[in-house]
Design a protein around this motif. Structure first.
Motif, short mmCIF file in Angstrom:
data_model
loop_
_atom_site.label_atom_id
_atom_site.label_comp_id
_atom_site.label_asym_id
_atom_site.label_seq_id
_atom_site.Cartn_x
_atom_site.Cartn_y
_atom_site.Cartn_z
N HIS A 6 0.43 12.12 6.26
CA HIS A 6 -0.13 11.55 5.00
C HIS A 6 0.48 10.78 4.15
CE1 HIS A 6 -3.50 14.43 5.34
NE2 HIS A 6 -2.59 15.28 5.42
N ILE A 7 2.14 10.94 4.40
CA ILE A 7 3.08 9.77 3.46
C ILE A 7 2.93 8.37 4.37
CG2 ILE A 7 5.35 9.33 3.21
CD1 ILE A 7 5.92 12.34 3.47
N GLY A 8 2.50 8.26 5.39
CA GLY A 8 2.12 7.17 6.03
C GLY A 8 0.86 6.43 5.51
N VAL A 9 -0.11 7.05 5.52
CA VAL A 9 -1.41 6.72 4.80
C VAL A 9 -1.16 6.18 3.59
CG1 VAL A 9 -3.67 7.42 4.00
CG2 VAL A 9 -2.68 8.37 6.41
N LEU A 10 -0.20 6.97 2.50
CA LEU A 10 -0.29 6.41 1.25
C LEU A 10 0.65 5.09 1.18
CD1 LEU A 10 0.37 10.07 -0.54
CD2 LEU A 10 -1.79 8.53 -0.79
N LYS A 11 1.71 5.20 2.07
CA LYS A 11 2.66 3.92 2.01
C LYS A 11 1.65 2.74 2.21
CE LYS A 11 6.32 3.63 4.34
NZ LYS A 11 7.39 3.78 5.51
N VAL A 12 0.82 2.75 3.05
CA VAL A 12 0.02 1.49 3.48
C VAL A 12 -0.94 1.24 2.30
CG1 VAL A 12 -1.99 0.57 5.00
CG2 VAL A 12 0.08 1.85 5.92
N GLU A 14 -0.61 2.03 -0.77
CA GLU A 14 0.29 1.37 -2.09
C GLU A 14 0.48 -0.06 -1.64
OE1 GLU A 14 4.45 2.57 -3.49
OE2 GLU A 14 2.99 3.71 -4.45
N ALA A 15 1.23 -0.31 -0.61
CA ALA A 15 1.37 -1.61 -0.17
C ALA A 15 0.30 -2.75 -0.23
CB ALA A 15 2.16 -1.50 1.51
N GLU A 16 -0.83 -2.25 0.08
CA GLU A 16 -2.08 -3.09 0.03
C GLU A 16 -2.69 -2.98 -1.28
OE1 GLU A 16 -3.17 -5.01 2.51
OE2 GLU A 16 -1.47 -4.24 3.69
N ARG A 17 -2.00 -2.34 -2.17
CA ARG A 17 -2.86 -2.11 -3.63
C ARG A 17 -4.17 -1.70 -3.66
NH1 ARG A 17 -0.01 -7.17 -7.00
NH2 ARG A 17 2.16 -7.01 -6.22
N ILE A 18 -4.33 -0.54 -2.82
CA ILE A 18 -5.66 0.03 -2.98
C ILE A 18 -5.18 1.19 -3.78
CG2 ILE A 18 -7.06 1.49 -1.52
CD1 ILE A 18 -6.62 -0.31 0.67
#
Length: 291
Positions: A6-12, A14-18
């Motif tokens: 789930h951390i990896g999901v949130l990293k992406v 956030e990086a994509e400003r979603i």
């Protein structure tokens, strides 16, 4: 351990400003959801996870004598032999208090009405089978339609709900709450996409860790039997709910991480990142349509 994805999901995201306007979690997902809702960015979650070790969150309740008592109690009950003379055996192998204190400290004891992002966590009362939904006051009305028999508990600490939702039967002691014995919400609702849709989310992104259907190692102990069984039983319910309520389903493909595989956390986070990047075109397409 698979919950680290789930951390990896949130990293992406956030990086994509979603943006994440609501978040809900069950079992291991409740830990990540709670910390993220209380203000931890994915980068800090990653640091916490990679530094995490078993003694920080596991407090075994058993010793040899208690294991013998547990086994004897089961045997006597199966034979219909009275066992009141036996000391009361524990209902799990790990107490869970250390995990609850760890989350309580990290969240500064915040309640559901104090989180930065509206948060819902699902547990189950072992006595009655009722779902117990922890969330803020704002969730009571929208969620009452899909959880008509559930108890809303909005004023409780986030850490209490995490402790309850992560109480894998047999592994962790149930979390006592009033007259209830709360256990892992994954028994009835492993991916609570329905809660987010009812709450008002326009686009629901669900993370389905799936059951361990591609294990590379043989199941060779009773705890793995319990967890594999729960996963298999819950997957059918999960698939039905995701088909109805999730707009995007991210499947990191992490199957065989064991309860003590802390060394694999970076690999599991990377799996979440990879699967989310693959889902980005679909997410952007849905967001471009607007509410």
């Amino acid at each position: 351990m698979r919950g680290a994805a789930h951390i990896g999901v949130l990293k992406v995201l956030e990086a994509e400003r979603i943006p994440v306007d609501y978040i809900a979690g069950t079992s291991a997902g409740s830990i990540i959801a709670a910390l993220y809702a209380c203000g931890y960015p994915p980068s800090e979650l990653e640091q916490l996870a990679t530094r995490l070790r078993a003694p920080q969150v596991f407090d075994p309740v058993f010793n040899l004598s208690r294991v013998v008592i547990m086994g004897l109690k089961v045997a006597l009950d199966c034979l219909n032999v009275p066992s009141r003379w036996l000391p009361k055996p524990p209902l799990g192998l790990i107490r869970g208090a250390r995990l609850e204190r760890w989350v309580h400290r990290l969240t500064n004891g915040k309640t559901f009405n104090e989180t930065d992002i509206p948060l819902a966590i699902i547990a189950v009362d072992l006595n009655t089978g009722r779902e117990v939904v922890f969330g803020p006051e704002s969730a009571r009305k929208p969620l009452s339609g899909i959880y008509p028999t559930a108890l809303m508990a909005e004023d409780e600490p986030v850490s209490l709900a995490v402790r309850a939702s992560t109480a894998i039967p047999v592994v962790f002691l149930p979390r006592r709450y009033g007259e209830m014995n709360l256990v892992d919400g994954g028994i009835t609702n492993n991916v609570p996409a329905d809660a987010l849709k009812a709450w008002g989310a326009d686009v629901v992104i669900a993370v389905d860790l799936e059951f361990a259907n591609s294990r590379g190692a043989e199941i060779d102990n009773v705890l793995e039997v319990v967890m594999q069984t729960i996963d298999i039983m819950g997957q059918e319910i999960t698939s039905l709910k995701l088909a109805q309520h999730a707009d995007v389903v991210i499947r990191p493909g992490i199957y065989d991480a064991g309860l003590m595989d802390f060394h694999r956390i970076p690999e599991l986070i990377a799996g979440g990142e990879r699967a989310t990047r693959e889902a980005l075109p679909r997410i952007r397409e849905l967001l471009s349509r607007g509410p």
